[in-house]
Design an enzyme around this catalytic site. Structure first.
Site, PDB file in Angstrom:
ATOM      1  CE  LYS A   1      -5.378  15.888  -7.412  1.00 27.23           C
ATOM      2  NZ  LYS A   1      -6.366  14.810  -7.342  1.00 27.23           N
TER       3      LYS A   1
ATOM      4  CG  ASP B   1      -9.856  10.834  -6.094  1.00 29.40           C
ATOM      5  OD1 ASP B   1      -9.858  11.169  -4.892  1.00 29.40           O
ATOM      6  OD2 ASP B   1      -8.852  10.948  -6.826  1.00 29.40           O
TER       7      ASP B   1
HETATM    8  C1  BGC Z   1      -6.389  15.549  -3.236  1.00 27.56           C
HETATM    9  C2  BGC Z   1      -7.377  14.488  -2.774  1.00 27.56           C
HETATM   10  C3  BGC Z   1      -7.467  13.381  -3.804  1.00 27.56           C
HETATM   11  C4  BGC Z   1      -6.084  12.855  -4.160  1.00 27.56           C
HETATM   12  C5  BGC Z   1      -6.126  11.761  -5.220  1.00 27.56           C
HETATM   13  C6  BGC Z   1      -5.070  14.919  -3.642  1.00 27.56           C
HETATM   14  O1  BGC Z   1      -4.233  15.886  -4.179  1.00 27.56           O
HETATM   15  O2  BGC Z   1      -6.172  16.477  -2.200  1.00 27.56           O
HETATM   16  O3  BGC Z   1      -8.647  15.056  -2.556  1.00 27.56           O
HETATM   17  O4  BGC Z   1      -8.278  12.355  -3.305  1.00 27.56           O
HETATM   18  O5  BGC Z   1      -5.293  13.917  -4.626  1.00 27.56           O
HETATM   19  O6  BGC Z   1      -6.674  12.201  -6.400  1.00 27.56           O
END
Ligand code: BGC
Length: 450
Positions: free
Chosen positions: A156, A191
Site C-alpha cells: 500500500k 487491522d
Molecule cells: C496488508 C494487510 C492489511 C490490509 C488492509 C494489506 O495491504 O498486507 O496486512 O490487513 O492491507 O489494510
C-alpha cells in the site's frame, strides 16, 4: 452509447466480467491456497497465526490506548471499556507524509511516538501513568507472540528502509524510550484481526473480519487441528488467523489479469506482489479506471483523443471519483462531466456518450472487485463450514462503505456460487474504524493474561 462506443462496451465487458464458472474456479483455488498457508511457512496466502485465542465477553473494563497505522491516516485512540458492551472513546488523526512512508523506519517510529506523546498530554490528567497500547499495524507481519512480529514486506505505498525482517514492536518501543513516553506495546494486531474482535465485543457470533479499504485482507477463527504448521506447545480450541489474502494468486494461476492490471502492477512500487489486492482495493481501483480511459484515448475511441496533464499522471484518479461517478444519477451525467472537466482538467466539453462510457468502465471495475471479494469470503465460509450457518462477518473500509452497490454485488456473486438463500443469510456488519478498538481489546486481554 452509440457506434464505436458499443463495440468498446462489448470488449470491456469481456475483459472485466466474471461469470459463475470463473467465480467457482477462483473459490476452489483460494481454498487450496488456504490449506497450503495453514500447513507450512512461505505459502502465497500466508495464513498467519495471530496468537489471539479467546473471545471478548463485552464485560471487560479499563482504559487502553490504540494506535492504527496502515490505512489513510495514523490514528491515536483511547478507549474506556465500560463493562456492558459499551465504551467511551477519544481520538486524534495525524497525516503520515509520503516522505515518512518511504523514509527510514526509525523516523516513522519517532513520528508515531511523538503523536502518542502529544495525544497523552492533550487528553490525560495523569501523564506519568504507564499505559498499555494495542498497535494496529496493517501490513504482513510474521507474528511470533501477541506482542511481537517481524515485517515480511510492505504494501500500500509504504516502503520504509530498515524495517523488513525487523520486529516492529521493538522498533516502536525503542522510539517510546527515546522520547521518554510511558507506553507499553501490549499487542501487535493486524487491522482485520482488530475488526473481527471489535465486532465480537458487541456480537459474539462474529467469526470473520474483513478490510475492503486502501488495502484488502481478512481474519477468521480457525480450529487448532487445521493449523497443521503450529509447532508450539500452547493448546487452544481455535485461533484468529490473519490470512493476508491480498497476496493470493502470486503465481498468476487463476485471476483474470487484463493489460490494464498488468500496467498498474508494473508501475507500482511493489511489482508482482499483492495481485488480488491490486484488483480489489481502494488504493488501486481508480488507477485501473484511469488506465482504461487513457488507453481508449490513445486508441482514438474516447474524449476526442484529448487527455490532460492530470489524467496522464499515475494515481490521479482517486477511487473516491469512482464512487462519485457511480453515484451520478443526473440526466446528462453532469457530475461526471464536472469531475472530468474541472478536477481532471480535460480541456474539452465532454460528450454524453463519453461520460456514459466512463461510468460504464467504473461499473465494470467496481463490480469485478465486489465479485472477487465474494469469492474470497465464500472460500473462508465454505472451508470453515459456516456458509449454511448464518455467518456474521465484520467488515470495514472505504471500498465496502462508499462504492455504490458493492454489498449487493457481493451478494449477487454469493448467489451465483451458492443460492439466493445462502447469499441472504450472510450478515455483513459495518465496523467503522473498528480495528483500533479491537487492538485495545486484545491489549487488554494480553495484559490481563500476564
Ligand atoms: C496488508 C494487510 C492489511 C490490509 C488492509 C494489506 O495491504 O498486507 O496486512 O490487513 O492491507 O489494510
Amino acid at each position: 452509447m452509440e457506434g464505436d462506443k458499443h463495440e468498446i462496451a462489448i470488449e470491456l465487458f469481456r475483459d472485466f466480467h466474471l461469470d459463475a464458472e470463473k467465480l467457482q474456479l477462483i473459490v476452489n483455488q483460494f481454498m487450496e491456497e488456504m490449506k497450503k498457508g495453514l500447513d507450512h511457512e512461505g505459502a502465497t496466502v500466508a495464513m498467519i497465526p495471530s496468537y489471539v485465542t479467546g473471545r471478548p465477553t463485552g464485560k471487560e473494563v479499563g482504559k487502553y490506548l490504540a494506535l492504527d497505522l496502515g490505512g489513510t491516516n495514523l490514528r491515536v485512540i483511547e478507549f474506556e471499556l465500560l463493562g456492558n458492551s459499551e465504551f467511551k472513546v477519544q481520538q486524534e488523526k495525524y497525516v503520515v507524509s509520503d516522505a515518512l512512508k518511504t523514509g527510514d523506519m526509525s523516523e516513522l517510529c519517532d513520528f508515531i511516538a511523538e503523536c502518542v506523546g502529544e495525544f497523552i498530554s492533550k487528553h490525560s490528567t495523569d501523564s506519568e501513568e504507564r499505559r498499555q497500547l494495542g498497535f494496529t499495524f496493517s501490513f504482513p507481519v510474521n507474528q511470533t507472540a501477541v506482542d511481537r512480529g517481524t515485517l515480511m514486506h510492505w504494501t500500500k505505498g509504504f516502503s520504509c528502509a530498515n524495517a523488513v525482517g525487523q520486529d516492529v514492536v521493538v522498533a516502536l518501543q525503542d522510539a517510546f524510550h527515546r522520547k521518554d513516553i510511558p507506553v507499553q506495546v501490549a499487542a501487535l494486531v493486524n487491522d482485520t484481526v482488530g475488526t473481527l474482535m471489535a465486532n465480537a465485543y458487541k456480537n459474539p457470533k462474529t467469526s470473520m473480519g474483513i478490510i475492503l479499504g486502501t488495502g484488502t485482507n481478512a481474519a477468521y477463527y480457525e480450529k487448532y487441528e487445521n493449523i497443521t504448521k503450529w509447532k508450539h506447545d500452547e493448546l487452544f480450541e481455535d485461533m484468529v488467523i490473519n490470512m493476508e489474502w491480498g497476496a493470493f494468486d502470486f503465481e498468476h494461476a487463476v485471476l483474470p489479469y487484463t493489460a490494464y492490471d498488468n500496467k498498474l502492477d508494473r508501475e507500482s512500487i511493489n511489482p508482482h506482489y499483492q495481485p488480488f489486492e491490486k484488483m480489489i482495493s481502494g488504493m488501486y481501483l481508480g488507477e485501473i479506471v484511469r488506465n482504461v480511459i487513457v488507453s481508449l484515448i490513445d486508441r482514438e475511441l474516447l474524449l476526442s483523443r484529448t487527455s490532460s496533464t492530470v489524467l496522464n499522471k499515475q494515481w490521479t484518479f482517486d477511487t473516491a471519483y469512482v464512487s462519485a461517478i457511480l453515484d451520478d444519477t443526473t440526466d446528462n451525467l453532469q457530475k461526471t462531466g464536472n469531475l472530468l472537466e474541472k478536477i481532471l482538467e480535460v480541456p474539452i466539453e465532454t460528450s454524453l456518450s463519453d461520460r456514459q462510457c466512463i461510468q460504464f468502465i467504473c461499473q465494470l471495475i467496481s463490480r469485478r472487485a465486489a465479485r472477487l471479494s465474494a469469492c474470497a469470503i465464500a472460500a473462508v465460509l465454505n472451508s470453515t463450514n459456516q456458509i449454511k450457518n448464518n455467518p456474521v462477518v465484520s467488515i470495514d473500509g472505504s471500498v465496502f462503505e462508499h462504492l455504490p452497490h458493492f454489498e449487493d454485488q457481493m451478494r449477487e456473486a454469493l448467489a451465483d456460487l451458492f443460492d439466493d438463500d445462502v447469499a441472504k443469510s450472510v450478515t455483513f456488519e459495518l465496523a467503522r474504524d473498528g480495528s483500533g478498538f479491537g487492538a485495545a481489546i486484545i491489549a487488554m486481554m494480553a495484559h490481563k493474561k500476564q
